[in-house]
Design an enzyme around this catalytic site. Structure first.
Site, PDB file in Angstrom:
ATOM      1  CG  HIS A   1       0.796   5.264   4.207  1.00 32.80           C
ATOM      2  ND1 HIS A   1      -0.078   5.228   5.268  1.00 32.80           N
ATOM      3  CD2 HIS A   1       1.515   4.112   4.283  1.00 32.80           C
ATOM      4  CE1 HIS A   1       0.120   4.112   5.968  1.00 32.80           C
ATOM      5  NE2 HIS A   1       1.079   3.426   5.394  1.00 32.80           N
TER       6      HIS A   1
ATOM      7  CG  HIS B   1      -0.316  -0.192   2.514  1.00 35.66           C
ATOM      8  ND1 HIS B   1       0.060  -1.441   2.964  1.00 35.66           N
ATOM      9  CD2 HIS B   1       0.038   0.679   3.494  1.00 35.66           C
ATOM     10  CE1 HIS B   1       0.608  -1.328   4.156  1.00 35.66           C
ATOM     11  NE2 HIS B   1       0.619  -0.042   4.507  1.00 35.66           N
TER      12      HIS B   1
HETATM   13  P1  AMP Z   1       1.398   0.406   7.503  1.00 35.81           P
HETATM   14  O1  AMP Z   1       1.613   0.582   8.976  1.00 35.81           O
HETATM   15  O2  AMP Z   1       2.304   1.194   6.617  1.00 35.81           O
HETATM   16  O3  AMP Z   1       1.352  -1.060   7.138  1.00 35.81           O
HETATM   17  O4  AMP Z   1      -0.028   1.018   7.210  1.00 35.81           O
HETATM   18  C1  AMP Z   1      -1.212   0.322   7.424  1.00 35.81           C
HETATM   19  C2  AMP Z   1      -2.298   1.321   7.537  1.00 35.81           C
HETATM   20  O5  AMP Z   1      -3.532   0.649   7.372  1.00 35.81           O
HETATM   21  C3  AMP Z   1      -2.369   2.043   8.890  1.00 35.81           C
HETATM   22  O6  AMP Z   1      -2.174   3.440   8.682  1.00 35.81           O
HETATM   23  C4  AMP Z   1      -3.764   1.708   9.401  1.00 35.81           C
HETATM   24  O7  AMP Z   1      -4.394   2.796  10.033  1.00 35.81           O
HETATM   25  C5  AMP Z   1      -4.493   1.328   8.126  1.00 35.81           C
HETATM   26  N1  AMP Z   1      -5.618   0.419   8.291  1.00 35.81           N
HETATM   27  C6  AMP Z   1      -5.633  -0.745   8.974  1.00 35.81           C
HETATM   28  N2  AMP Z   1      -6.853  -1.331   8.878  1.00 35.81           N
HETATM   29  C7  AMP Z   1      -7.609  -0.505   8.100  1.00 35.81           C
HETATM   30  C8  AMP Z   1      -8.954  -0.550   7.630  1.00 35.81           C
HETATM   31  N3  AMP Z   1      -9.774  -1.555   7.927  1.00 35.81           N
HETATM   32  N4  AMP Z   1      -9.405   0.460   6.854  1.00 35.81           N
HETATM   33  C9  AMP Z   1      -8.586   1.497   6.552  1.00 35.81           C
HETATM   34  N5  AMP Z   1      -7.305   1.588   6.957  1.00 35.81           N
HETATM   35  C10 AMP Z   1      -6.815   0.605   7.727  1.00 35.81           C
END
Ligand code: AMP
Ligand code: ZN
Length: 131
Positions: free
Chosen positions: A99, A97
């Site tokens: 950001h 993903h």
């Molecule tokens: P990372 O820490 O770079 O892997 O980012 C993962 C991101 O996914 C975090 O910023 C979380 O807040 C986000 N996240 C986790 N679960 C969900 C969800 N169900 N819907 C939207 N964002 C999510």
């Protein structure tokens, strides 16, 4: 396979901002700053370095297009685009993903700091790392 695959499959709700055959973008649930958005490939791959180049290009194309749109629509003054790889770099969801984190000013709720480490031998590093 993972929580983002569940979002792609519609098993978990998300606030979607963009969708096509390959890519999905939705608001990050934690909103580090207002408008914080995630862009993912629909097909699971673990992280940026593990996905194929078509997947990567599809995600980055949407990241650029949506990034411009968010900047213009929300009144941000800057933006981070970043992708964490492995836990050591803060990756908590093992599905590639990107950001998009809009920035409003230096004192908003996002803190990303680049602290210089001990002095490195740049000549040796260049030898070791040149592609
Ligand atoms: P990372 O820490 O770079 O892997 O980012 C993962 C991101 O996914 C975090 O910023 C979380 O807040 C986000 N996240 C986790 N679960 C969900 C969800 N169900 N819907 C939207 N964002 C999510
Ligand atoms: Zn997945």
């Amino acid at each position: 396979m993972c929580i983002f695959c569940d979002i792609v499959a519609g098993k978990i709700p998300a606030y979607k901002l963009y969708e096509d055959d390959e890519v999905l973008a939705f608001l990050d649930i934690s909103q580090v700053t207002k408008g914080h958005t995630l862009i993912i490939p629909k097909a699971h791959c673990d992280h940026f370095l593990a996905c194929d180049s078509e997947q990567m290009q599809a995600v980055m194309r949407v990241a650029q297009r949506l990034g411009k749109h968010i900047m213009e629509s929300i009144g941000a003054n800057g933006m981070h685009i970043l992708s964490n790889i492995h836990e050591a770099a803060g990756q908590s969801v093992p599905h590639f993903h990107v950001h998009l984190i809009p920035r409003y000013d230096e004192n908003d709720s996002c803190v990303i700091t680049f602290n210089p480490s001990e002095k490195q031998n740049l000549e040796q590093l260049q030898k070791q790392l040149t592609l």
